[in-house]
Motif scaffolding. Sequence first.
Motif, PDB file in Angstrom:
ATOM      1  N   PRO A  26       0.839  -1.207   0.000  1.00  0.00           N
ATOM      2  CA  PRO A  26       0.000   0.000   0.000  1.00  0.00           C
ATOM      3  C   PRO A  26       0.865   1.244   0.000  1.00  0.00           C
ATOM      4  O   PRO A  26       2.048   1.207   0.343  1.00  0.00           O
ATOM      5  CB  PRO A  26      -0.785  -0.128   1.310  1.00  0.00           C
ATOM      6  CG  PRO A  26       0.107  -0.937   2.195  1.00  0.00           C
ATOM      7  CD  PRO A  26       0.845  -1.897   1.287  1.00  0.00           C
ATOM      8  N   ARG A  27       0.284   2.325  -0.418  1.00  0.00           N
ATOM      9  CA  ARG A  27       0.958   3.620  -0.487  1.00  0.00           C
ATOM     10  C   ARG A  27       2.314   3.482  -1.189  1.00  0.00           C
ATOM     11  O   ARG A  27       3.377   3.752  -0.620  1.00  0.00           O
ATOM     12  CB  ARG A  27       1.122   4.209   0.918  1.00  0.00           C
ATOM     13  CG  ARG A  27      -0.183   4.464   1.667  1.00  0.00           C
ATOM     14  CD  ARG A  27      -1.144   5.370   0.882  1.00  0.00           C
ATOM     15  NE  ARG A  27      -0.500   6.600   0.479  1.00  0.00           N
ATOM     16  CZ  ARG A  27      -0.451   7.694   1.235  1.00  0.00           C
ATOM     17  NH1 ARG A  27      -1.045   7.706   2.416  1.00  0.00           N
ATOM     18  NH2 ARG A  27       0.133   8.780   0.783  1.00  0.00           N
ATOM     19  N   PRO A  28       2.309   3.075  -2.478  1.00  0.00           N
ATOM     20  CA  PRO A  28       3.565   2.801  -3.184  1.00  0.00           C
ATOM     21  C   PRO A  28       4.282   4.036  -3.709  1.00  0.00           C
ATOM     22  O   PRO A  28       5.421   3.926  -4.169  1.00  0.00           O
ATOM     23  CB  PRO A  28       3.104   1.918  -4.346  1.00  0.00           C
ATOM     24  CG  PRO A  28       1.711   2.404  -4.637  1.00  0.00           C
ATOM     25  CD  PRO A  28       1.116   2.742  -3.285  1.00  0.00           C
ATOM     26  N   GLU A  29       3.660   5.210  -3.660  1.00  0.00           N
ATOM     27  CA  GLU A  29       4.239   6.408  -4.255  1.00  0.00           C
ATOM     28  C   GLU A  29       5.459   6.885  -3.457  1.00  0.00           C
ATOM     29  O   GLU A  29       5.592   6.602  -2.273  1.00  0.00           O
ATOM     30  CB  GLU A  29       3.196   7.521  -4.336  1.00  0.00           C
ATOM     31  CG  GLU A  29       2.625   7.961  -3.014  1.00  0.00           C
ATOM     32  CD  GLU A  29       1.544   7.030  -2.465  1.00  0.00           C
ATOM     33  OE1 GLU A  29       1.039   6.174  -3.217  1.00  0.00           O
ATOM     34  OE2 GLU A  29       1.215   7.166  -1.268  1.00  0.00           O
ATOM     35  N   TYR A  30       6.322   7.645  -4.134  1.00  0.00           N
ATOM     36  CA  TYR A  30       7.527   8.165  -3.486  1.00  0.00           C
ATOM     37  C   TYR A  30       7.129   9.097  -2.354  1.00  0.00           C
ATOM     38  O   TYR A  30       6.358  10.040  -2.553  1.00  0.00           O
ATOM     39  CB  TYR A  30       8.392   8.910  -4.512  1.00  0.00           C
ATOM     40  CG  TYR A  30       9.787   9.200  -4.032  1.00  0.00           C
ATOM     41  CD1 TYR A  30      10.770   8.219  -4.090  1.00  0.00           C
ATOM     42  CD2 TYR A  30      10.127  10.444  -3.520  1.00  0.00           C
ATOM     43  CE1 TYR A  30      12.066   8.477  -3.654  1.00  0.00           C
ATOM     44  CE2 TYR A  30      11.415  10.708  -3.077  1.00  0.00           C
ATOM     45  CZ  TYR A  30      12.379   9.727  -3.140  1.00  0.00           C
ATOM     46  OH  TYR A  30      13.657   9.978  -2.698  1.00  0.00           O
ATOM     47  N   PRO A  31       7.637   8.873  -1.133  1.00  0.00           N
ATOM     48  CA  PRO A  31       7.117   9.608   0.024  1.00  0.00           C
ATOM     49  C   PRO A  31       7.681  11.003   0.215  1.00  0.00           C
ATOM     50  O   PRO A  31       7.172  11.763   1.040  1.00  0.00           O
ATOM     51  CB  PRO A  31       7.520   8.702   1.201  1.00  0.00           C
ATOM     52  CG  PRO A  31       8.743   8.003   0.720  1.00  0.00           C
ATOM     53  CD  PRO A  31       8.567   7.807  -0.763  1.00  0.00           C
ATOM     54  N   ARG A  32       8.723  11.380  -0.541  1.00  0.00           N
ATOM     55  CA  ARG A  32       9.425  12.644  -0.286  1.00  0.00           C
ATOM     56  C   ARG A  32       9.598  13.396  -1.604  1.00  0.00           C
ATOM     57  O   ARG A  32      10.708  13.532  -2.119  1.00  0.00           O
ATOM     58  CB  ARG A  32      10.776  12.310   0.351  1.00  0.00           C
ATOM     59  CG  ARG A  32      11.473  13.430   1.058  1.00  0.00           C
ATOM     60  CD  ARG A  32      12.805  12.940   1.623  1.00  0.00           C
ATOM     61  NE  ARG A  32      13.689  12.434   0.582  1.00  0.00           N
ATOM     62  CZ  ARG A  32      14.826  11.770   0.793  1.00  0.00           C
ATOM     63  NH1 ARG A  32      15.200  11.502   2.027  1.00  0.00           N
ATOM     64  NH2 ARG A  32      15.579  11.352  -0.202  1.00  0.00           N
ATOM     65  N   PRO A  33       8.522  13.928  -2.185  1.00  0.00           N
ATOM     66  CA  PRO A  33       8.589  14.479  -3.547  1.00  0.00           C
ATOM     67  C   PRO A  33       9.510  15.672  -3.723  1.00  0.00           C
ATOM     68  O   PRO A  33       9.961  15.935  -4.838  1.00  0.00           O
ATOM     69  CB  PRO A  33       7.129  14.879  -3.832  1.00  0.00           C
ATOM     70  CG  PRO A  33       6.310  14.130  -2.849  1.00  0.00           C
ATOM     71  CD  PRO A  33       7.158  13.977  -1.644  1.00  0.00           C
ATOM     72  N   GLN A  34       9.807  16.402  -2.654  1.00  0.00           N
ATOM     73  CA  GLN A  34      10.634  17.602  -2.801  1.00  0.00           C
ATOM     74  C   GLN A  34      12.115  17.323  -2.538  1.00  0.00           C
ATOM     75  O   GLN A  34      12.932  18.241  -2.553  1.00  0.00           O
ATOM     76  CB  GLN A  34      10.137  18.704  -1.868  1.00  0.00           C
ATOM     77  CG  GLN A  34      10.426  20.102  -2.394  1.00  0.00           C
ATOM     78  CD  GLN A  34       9.825  21.190  -1.552  1.00  0.00           C
ATOM     79  OE1 GLN A  34       9.516  20.998  -0.383  1.00  0.00           O
ATOM     80  NE2 GLN A  34       9.636  22.362  -2.139  1.00  0.00           N
ATOM     81  N   PHE A  35      12.466  16.059  -2.351  1.00  0.00           N
ATOM     82  CA  PHE A  35      13.855  15.661  -2.122  1.00  0.00           C
ATOM     83  C   PHE A  35      13.977  14.229  -2.655  1.00  0.00           C
ATOM     84  O   PHE A  35      13.996  13.276  -1.913  1.00  0.00           O
ATOM     85  CB  PHE A  35      14.169  15.763  -0.628  1.00  0.00           C
ATOM     86  CG  PHE A  35      15.578  15.408  -0.245  1.00  0.00           C
ATOM     87  CD1 PHE A  35      16.644  15.522  -1.123  1.00  0.00           C
ATOM     88  CD2 PHE A  35      15.833  14.966   1.046  1.00  0.00           C
ATOM     89  CE1 PHE A  35      17.930  15.186  -0.735  1.00  0.00           C
ATOM     90  CE2 PHE A  35      17.122  14.639   1.448  1.00  0.00           C
ATOM     91  CZ  PHE A  35      18.168  14.749   0.550  1.00  0.00           C
ATOM     92  N   ARG A  36      14.079  14.122  -3.969  1.00  0.00           N
ATOM     93  CA  ARG A  36      13.908  12.844  -4.636  1.00  0.00           C
ATOM     94  C   ARG A  36      15.225  12.301  -5.182  1.00  0.00           C
ATOM     95  O   ARG A  36      15.997  13.006  -5.821  1.00  0.00           O
ATOM     96  CB  ARG A  36      12.919  13.014  -5.811  1.00  0.00           C
ATOM     97  CG  ARG A  36      12.749  11.803  -6.696  1.00  0.00           C
ATOM     98  CD  ARG A  36      11.919  12.139  -7.928  1.00  0.00           C
ATOM     99  NE  ARG A  36      10.520  12.314  -7.590  1.00  0.00           N
ATOM    100  CZ  ARG A  36       9.655  11.302  -7.532  1.00  0.00           C
ATOM    101  NH1 ARG A  36      10.032  10.070  -7.795  1.00  0.00           N
ATOM    102  NH2 ARG A  36       8.406  11.536  -7.242  1.00  0.00           N
ATOM    103  N   ARG A  37      15.446  11.012  -4.913  1.00  0.00           N
ATOM    104  CA  ARG A  37      16.495  10.249  -5.581  1.00  0.00           C
ATOM    105  C   ARG A  37      15.835   9.132  -6.379  1.00  0.00           C
ATOM    106  O   ARG A  37      14.752   8.665  -6.037  1.00  0.00           O
ATOM    107  CB  ARG A  37      17.481   9.661  -4.576  1.00  0.00           C
ATOM    108  CG  ARG A  37      18.413  10.682  -3.921  1.00  0.00           C
ATOM    109  CD  ARG A  37      19.487   9.988  -3.090  1.00  0.00           C
ATOM    110  NE  ARG A  37      20.470  10.949  -2.587  1.00  0.00           N
ATOM    111  CZ  ARG A  37      20.387  11.547  -1.401  1.00  0.00           C
ATOM    112  NH1 ARG A  37      19.352  11.283  -0.607  1.00  0.00           N
ATOM    113  NH2 ARG A  37      21.311  12.402  -1.016  1.00  0.00           N
TER     114      ARG A  37
END
Length: 624
Positions: A9-20
């Motif tokens: 669940p909740r597979p999206e990237y959790p930190r959109p403003q600091f992405r690797r």
Amino acid sequence: MSIDRSEPPRPEYPRPQFRRDRWLNLNGSWEFEIDRSDTGRERGLAERGLAGEILVPFAPESRLSGVEEQDFMRAVWYRRLITVPRDWAGHRVLLHFGAVDHDATVWVNGVEVGRHRGGFSGFGFDITDAAPAGVPVPLVVRARDEPEAPQARGKQSVAYAPSGPKYGRTTGIWQTVWMEPVPPTAIRRPRITPNLAAGALDVQVPLSANLPGGAVHLRVRDESGEVVRGSVRADLDLAPRLSLVLPPERIRTWSPSDPHLYGLDIELRDADGRVVDTVESYAGLRGVAVTGKQIRINGEVVFQRLVLDQGYYPDGLMTAPSDADLVQDIRLGQAAGFNGARLHQKVFEERYLYHADRLGYLVWGEFGDWGCNTEEGRSTNQRPDASYVQEWLEVLERDHSHPSIIGWCPMNETWQAYGDRITALDDVMRGMFLATKAHDTSRPVLDTSGYAHRIVESDVFDSHDYEQDPDTFAANHAALHDGEPYVNRSDDTGESWSVGYRGQPFFVSEFGGIWWNPAEADRPQSDATSWGYGNRVHGVEEFHTRFEGLVAALLDHPDMFGYCYTQLTDVFQEQNGVYGFDRSEKFETRRIRSAQHRPAAIEAAAREQDAPTDAKRTDEEIKR
């Protein structure tokens, strides 16, 4: 309830403003065991398999977790195997937790890798030495959540059952768990501050260590391509900073009507020009200013029509079931005519702020410390201690760069009389205010929302007023023009709990809370199982009449910069939302919207609601 293991669940990237680019989501099925007396360490729970299972990141009190335990749990244990990918060898491996309520201890491969206190702020640990690449190792988490502890808990009830404005508890992991590889010398979370007067983005790039001969390179881009680039040495300052001045023809400010976001690429290069680390971010160019009793955005007066958002969900509690649910709540607020929200009594996950950034939704960042005080013998939901300041600083660091945040409010409804002695509450309140101002000078700070104002230099002043009669409500705030704001007073003595009003911008940051539950329409109010403020309305038409009267009293007030209506949705027994707890329509949404706008502003408000192209961009589009 059976647990769906088909995909995390909740597979999206959790930190959109600091992405690797490289990361591994650890949500999904974990072993789980309740440790009611907190004796699990002595009984060997850190070393053996656990008796049950749970779906992370949902708290065990929630239905979506598969556990749905409503009773007190002094401690809970989690366990799963993790395998660091082989191609991460040579990197440092960081293990991240979005939030764990409340005291977390983490072991990897039998080694304690770290501890964290605070149920609202994220944290992470370097697990490189405990987790060799390619080798499955156990990850074990213990979360303690003692009901008597003096901890920040927001709206979580300290009694067995929710009642009034207090809701069910959240224990343990309630946001995404994930890990990522980083180089030995790595970029830490950048701090982006818009500098509207200079037409620039001021960017500070903290590093894990300095790199002799190296440099940090930054590139700003928009939908037409590169806007500006620059670089700064990486060996003179542990947090190199650079002001990226935008060409005048490429300046586009961020606002509710045009939430334009610039892409930002950051690279760390060594002395030979080789890329050591790279991250992607974004930024909005906007300014927040205080002039007299006004708060201006980009130099213009924007009346803040805010709604109180508790951020609870029927099945997930404080955790949104999906990323789409976060978007829906913002869209519901906009559809009802609100241009922003107080993110009330919890620290919302970072993806909510990402969506607020791209959808042009104004928000006030807040901590979860409702009703705290230190008076002996007074019933309280929570008592302040040093962890308040520590956790709030973590929140400020995480959320500093989000353009949608236009103000900070570290405390809420601090119920304590102003007496002749300084109290622990005064110390904590001042500490949190000073910490906020030290961290961020670009936004106004409200010392506490409602009740016991103590900080005379607070940038903003407010009150909470749940008077239900529109005429009386208007009369309560008539003297603001003469420098005498309506303030909250002690129920026992009638004395003001506040000091320090000196003409700051003022708003009623909680009002309304109009109680309506159609299922109980024929039941006497005294027998109602639901809860709301004041006398319950008898139907939809009476709701609209009351809502229109209350809103008009504030919209017509020349000395108000905004308001915040209670609240976006019903939450369990609290039945005073403009939408149902399931996000269904309770009233005529268009009529609620119309009540909040002058006829001349309806067209402009419609432009706010009709999200422009930029506001509809997804993660991948902003990344590109």
